[in-house]
Structures are given as C-alpha cells and as structure tokens.
Design a protein around this motif. Structure first.
Motif, PDB file in Angstrom:
ATOM      1  N   THR A   1      -5.644   8.272   0.093  1.00 61.73           N
ATOM      2  CA  THR A   1      -4.825   8.072   1.305  1.00 61.73           C
ATOM      3  C   THR A   1      -5.685   8.213   2.565  1.00 61.73           C
ATOM      4  O   THR A   1      -5.257   7.848   3.650  1.00 61.73           O
ATOM      5  N   TRP A   2      -6.868   8.790   2.408  1.00 64.93           N
ATOM      6  CA  TRP A   2      -7.809   9.035   3.512  1.00 64.93           C
ATOM      7  C   TRP A   2      -7.084   9.714   4.673  1.00 64.93           C
ATOM      8  O   TRP A   2      -7.074   9.253   5.809  1.00 64.93           O
TER       9      TRP A   2
ATOM     10  N   ARG B   1     -10.493  -1.288  -1.357  1.00 61.91           N
ATOM     11  CA  ARG B   1     -11.600  -0.591  -0.670  1.00 61.91           C
ATOM     12  C   ARG B   1     -12.121   0.588  -1.516  1.00 61.91           C
ATOM     13  O   ARG B   1     -11.370   1.181  -2.283  1.00 61.91           O
TER      14      ARG B   1
ATOM     15  N   GLN C   1     -12.732   3.727  -0.827  1.00 60.04           N
ATOM     16  CA  GLN C   1     -12.016   5.013  -0.733  1.00 60.04           C
ATOM     17  C   GLN C   1     -10.812   5.026  -1.683  1.00 60.04           C
ATOM     18  O   GLN C   1     -10.559   6.006  -2.367  1.00 60.04           O
ATOM     19  N   PHE C   2     -10.095   3.906  -1.671  1.00 60.62           N
ATOM     20  CA  PHE C   2      -8.892   3.859  -2.503  1.00 60.62           C
ATOM     21  C   PHE C   2      -9.272   3.874  -3.989  1.00 60.62           C
ATOM     22  O   PHE C   2      -8.717   4.643  -4.779  1.00 60.62           O
TER      23      PHE C   2
ATOM     24  N   HIS D   1      -2.517   1.216   7.045  1.00 63.77           N
ATOM     25  CA  HIS D   1      -3.790   1.022   6.351  1.00 63.77           C
ATOM     26  C   HIS D   1      -4.143  -0.468   6.406  1.00 63.77           C
ATOM     27  O   HIS D   1      -3.250  -1.317   6.398  1.00 63.77           O
ATOM     28  N   PRO D   2      -5.446  -0.814   6.454  1.00 66.19           N
ATOM     29  CA  PRO D   2      -5.818  -2.233   6.484  1.00 66.19           C
ATOM     30  C   PRO D   2      -5.271  -2.961   5.254  1.00 66.19           C
ATOM     31  O   PRO D   2      -5.144  -2.346   4.186  1.00 66.19           O
TER      32      PRO D   2
ATOM     33  N   ASP E   1      -6.464  -4.856   3.092  1.00 65.11           N
ATOM     34  CA  ASP E   1      -7.278  -4.859   1.861  1.00 65.11           C
ATOM     35  C   ASP E   1      -7.549  -3.428   1.356  1.00 65.11           C
ATOM     36  O   ASP E   1      -8.464  -3.210   0.569  1.00 65.11           O
ATOM     37  N   TRP E   2      -6.744  -2.454   1.795  1.00 62.20           N
ATOM     38  CA  TRP E   2      -6.989  -1.053   1.435  1.00 62.20           C
ATOM     39  C   TRP E   2      -7.082  -0.847  -0.078  1.00 62.20           C
ATOM     40  O   TRP E   2      -7.902  -0.085  -0.579  1.00 62.20           O
TER      41      TRP E   2
ATOM     42  N   ILE F   1       0.854  -1.197   0.000  1.00 62.36           N
ATOM     43  CA  ILE F   1       0.000   0.000   0.000  1.00 62.36           C
ATOM     44  C   ILE F   1       0.889   1.246   0.000  1.00 62.36           C
ATOM     45  O   ILE F   1       0.680   2.185  -0.783  1.00 62.36           O
TER      46      ILE F   1
END
Ligand code: NDP
Length: 250
Positions: free
Chosen positions: A204-205, A140, A142-143, A133-134, A136-137, A74
């Motif tokens: 990147t949130w 997701r 957001q990504f 980041h999780p 699985d980001w 990530i």
C-alpha cells in the motif's frame, strides 16, 4: 478530516504502540498460557477471537464501500488482501483451534477498539485521503514485492498455527513444536504475522500500513520472548539453539 489531523493522529497512535510494547514486555497479555483469574469477566477463547477480530473484517470494507473508489481495481485488491487475512483470522482460525483457556472480556474489548481504530486509519487513508495510486500500481515493484512478502508471511503464519493447533489437539500440555521455521525459532506464527503486515505496508506504500506493522511487532515480539522463556523453563530438553522470533539472531 484534514491531512494534518490525520497525520497527527497517526503519529500519536503509533506512539501508543511503543508504550504498549513496553508494558507487554513487562507483562504478557493475559490470554492463552498467561491467562489468570483476576482480570474480570472471562469468555470462551473461541468466541473471544471471533468478537475481537470480526470488527476488522468489517471496518476496512466499510470505508471502502462509502468511498468514491469502489470501482477502482487497486482499491478492490487492497480490500481483497485484507479480507483474505481477516476472514481467516476472525471466522476460520477460531474454529480450527481448540477452545482453550478463557479470555478476559476486557482484553477482547481492547482488541475490538484496536481493530476499529486500525481499520479506520488504513481504510480512511487508502480510500479517502490518499492521492489515488497510479493506474499501473498493480504492476509496480512496491506492489509486487509487497504482495510476495504479505503472501509469504501469511503462509508462515498459517503453517505454524497449524502445527500448534495439532499439538494442542493431541494434549492439554505445552509441547515442543517441530517442523517448518520451528526448527530455528519458538514463534514462527508471530514472525509470519509481522512479515505479513510489513508486506501490507509495502504494497500500500502507506504510513498507515507501516503503523499497523509497528503495532503488530509491538504486540508480538514481547509475546514471542515470553513464549521462548516459557518453553525454556517448562519444557525439559527444549532446543537451546532456537531463538525467539528471528532465526539465528533473536
Ligand atoms: P499462541 O502461539 O500462543 O497459541 C496458538 C494456539 O496454539 C493456542 O490454541 C495455544 O493453546 C496453542 N499452543 C501454542 N503453543 C503450544 C504448544 N507449545 N503446545 C501445544 N499447544 C500450543 O498464539 P496466540 O493465541 O497468541 O495467537 C494466535 C494467532 O493470532 C497467531 O497467528 C498470531 O500471529 C495472531 N495474533 C495477531 C496479533 C496481532 O497483533 N496482529 C495479536 C495476537 C495474535 P493455549 O490457548 O492453550 O495456549
């Protein structure tokens, strides 16, 4: 650095963007069409762009390389997207555009300082201070939405800059740009840049990413308004229906 300090500094940094917005609204940054003597030593605009933007190419990857997240895919994708933008901006764009009017050295040095701080906030947050980041980001929403927005902004920016570069090659005068989003607005290159960094904030949130998007808008919205006014007063028959930066709105 503690998280409290980082957040405090980021808030202060974002507040400076608002001050910058106010002053740029009043007086556009003195490069390109607004260059005028009296700002001290000036340098060739092409080298100005390379000088200004090269630190950005290096700073975020520096924070990545000295972090413990170098093997994290990530983090690697964040660096890659950053580099796509900044290698283009620092080392490709300056050779595509005409050298143009000179640029005050002081302005270029301010931009160097901006890029060091902005790269520091984004790299410091993403690779050192943020919770990881999780895993699985990358799949997701957001990504995925953020990447789509980032890529769309990049495409708009490069397409519009290409139109302007071609116009400038044809003539030393300012002409009416045509095609793409120029049908509706005077500065799609700036709109694309702002959209791009909104995409970065989403993918990147992060508050650091959002702060960068705010800074970009603070720099470029007043400049778009100034360009729009410039066209209205300098180019006869400039399309009255065009807005400055937001189609149909502003
Ligand atoms: P401009 O649109 O002012 O100029 C871009 C180039 O096109 C210059 O070479 C300019 O010539 C030429 N040009 C512009 N309009 C015309 C016209 N009507 N006719 C002929 N030639 C024209 O962009 P900037 O130089 O301000 O910015 C360049 C890029 O950098 C943009 O993509 C922008 O988004 C990005 N940028 C990003 C910032 C950020 O905060 N992230 C801040 C500033 C820029 P001349 O130099 O002679 O005016």
């Amino acid at each position: 650095m503690s998280l409290a300090w980082f957040n405090g500094l980021l808030i202060a940094w974002s507040a400076i963007a608002l001050i910058s917005f106010g002053s740029l609204w009043w007086k556009p940054a003195p490069y390109g069409r607004y260059f005028e003597p009296g700002w001290g030593r000036a340098l060739d605009a092409r080298w100005g762009w390379i000088l200004m933007e090269s630190p950005a190419v290096l700073v975020l990857p520096f924070w990545f390389v000295i972090s413990e997240r170098t093997a994290n895919p990530i983090a690697q994708v964040f660096v890659l997207l950053w580099l796509v933008h900044y290698i283009h901006r620092a080392w490709i764009y300056p050779f595509r555009k005409q050298a143009g009017r000179p640029m005050p050295l002081g302005l270029a040095l301010c931009a160097v300082a901006f890029n060091l701080v902005n790269g520091g906030f984004n790299g410091g947050w993403l690779f050192h201070l943020s919770p990881a980041h999780p895993p699985d980001w990358l799949s997701r929403p957001q990504f995925l939405i953020g990447v789509a927005v980032f890529a769309g902004g990049f495409a708009i920016n490069v397409q519009a800059d290409t139109v302007l570069i071609r116009l400038r090659r044809k003539s030393p005068h300012y002409r009416t740009p045509e095609g793409g989003l120029f049908r509706w607005i005077s500065c799609p290159n700036y709109l694309g840049e702002i959209v791009e960094w909104c995409g970065w904030a989403i993918l990147t949130w992060s508050w650091a990413g959002l702060s960068f998007a705010v800074w970009t808008a603070a720099n470029l919205v007043p400049r778009a308004v100034a360009h729009h006014r410039f066209y209205g007063t300098h180019i006869e028959g400039y399309p009255a229906s065009r807005k400055a930066i937001l189609p149909f709105v502003f």
